[in-house]
Design an enzyme around this catalytic site. Structure first.
Site, PDB file in Angstrom:
ATOM      1  N   HIS B   7      81.191  46.034  32.021  1.00  8.45           N
ATOM      2  CA  HIS B   7      82.622  45.713  31.106  1.00  8.45           C
ATOM      3  C   HIS B   7      82.227  46.571  29.805  1.00  8.45           C
ATOM      4  CE1 HIS B   7      79.830  42.469  29.902  1.00  8.45           C
ATOM      5  NE2 HIS B   7      80.204  42.658  28.506  1.00  8.45           N
ATOM      6  N   HIS B  79      80.442  46.540  22.466  1.00  6.31           N
ATOM      7  CA  HIS B  79      79.359  46.759  23.180  1.00  6.31           C
ATOM      8  C   HIS B  79      79.739  47.394  24.490  1.00  6.31           C
ATOM      9  CE1 HIS B  79      79.541  42.676  24.422  1.00  6.31           C
ATOM     10  NE2 HIS B  79      79.026  43.053  25.789  1.00  6.31           N
ATOM     11  N   GLU B 129      74.264  45.982  26.237  1.00  5.57           N
ATOM     12  CA  GLU B 129      73.862  44.564  27.146  1.00  5.57           C
ATOM     13  C   GLU B 129      73.446  45.369  28.585  1.00  5.57           C
ATOM     14  OE1 GLU B 129      77.131  41.959  27.699  1.00  5.57           O
ATOM     15  OE2 GLU B 129      75.861  40.327  28.223  1.00  5.57           O
TER      16      GLU B 129
END
Lengths: 133, 133
Positions: B7, B79, B129
Site C-alpha cells: 500500500h 509512507h 514499511e
C-alpha cells in the site's frame, strides 16, 4: 474511474545512493537510468511485481522537482500516478466536481502517454497524476 | 527481496474530504472506516486493482501521524509499504547493509502482520514499511 496504480514517484537528491538503497539494500530490480531532458528529470524504475516505483532526479537548470528538493533536501515521496481509460473524460469529471487540473490540456508524459496533474490542495496535500493507460 | 507494493499511505487532516476526493471525484472504491486505537489512526482503504491506498487520519491524543500533520497541515504522502517473505531475514539484511530499522523487533502492524519501519534518512527521505506477506 481510477484503475491501476501506475507508479509512485520518489524525488531523490542522490541517485547513486537511491540505486544502492532500492537495489542493494531492498533487493529491488532496477531499470537503466533514462535522461528525459524535455521533462527535466533522470529516471530509474524499481520494477515491483504489481507496480513500479519511479526514482526522479533533477536534470538541467529548470527541473520540475528542483523546488521539491529545496524544501526536502534529501528527497521524498513526490506523487502517485493512477491509470484512467479516457484522460479527457477524467478531466471533465474532475473539473465538474470542482477539482483543479494543472494546465488546460493533457500533456504527453514521461512515458509517452497523455497525462494530467491535479492540484495537491484538492487532494489532501498529495500531487496526483492521471495517465491514460 | 521486496515483493509487491502492499500500500501507499496518505495522511489526511479531513477524512470526510478525503473520502469525497478518492470516492466521488476519482471514483475509487472505498472500504468502511476502521478505528485502530492501538495504532492511533482511523483508516480508509482505496481498493485499486493492483494495490491499495491507505488514508490515515489521527485518532486519539498520541497519534503517530500528528507530527506529520503539524508540518503538512492538509496532509500528504506518508509512507510506502513493500511486502517481504521473511521480516527477520529482511531486518538482518538491512542492518548488515547499514540501514536503520526503527525499533529492535518487528511489531504487529495495522493489518495484523509483522512489520518494520526503516529510517527515512537511509531511504532518500522516504519512510519505508516492510510487511511480512
Amino acid at each position: 474511474m481510477i484503475g491501476r496504480l501506475n507508479h509512485v514517484a520518489i524525488a531523490v537528491a542522490d541517485l547513486d545512493a537511491a540505486e544502492r538503497q532500492y537495489g542493494d539494500l531492498l533487493g529491488g530490480i532496477l531499470s537503466a537510468r533514462e535522461d528525459l531532458p524535455e521533462h527535466g528529470v533522470t529516471t530509474v524504475f524499481v520494477r515491483l511485481s504489481n507496480t513500479n516505483i519511479e526514482l526522479l532526479h533533477p536534470l538541467g537548470m529548470d527541473s520540475p522537482i528542483a523546488k521539491f528538493l529545496e524544501k526536502s533536501p534529501s528527497g521524498g515521496l513526490h506523487h502517485v500516478c493512477y491509470e484512467v481509460e479516457d484522460i479527457r473524460a477524467a478531466m471533465e469529471r474532475l473539473v465538474a466536481g470542482g477539482a483543479r487540473v494543472l494546465g488546460r490540456e493533457p500533456k504527453i508524459g514521461a512515458h509517452g502517454k497523455p497525462v494530467i496533474f491535479l492540484h495537491p490542495k484538492d487532494f489532501s496535500g498529495t500531487l496526483v497524476e492521471l495517465e491514460q493507460a
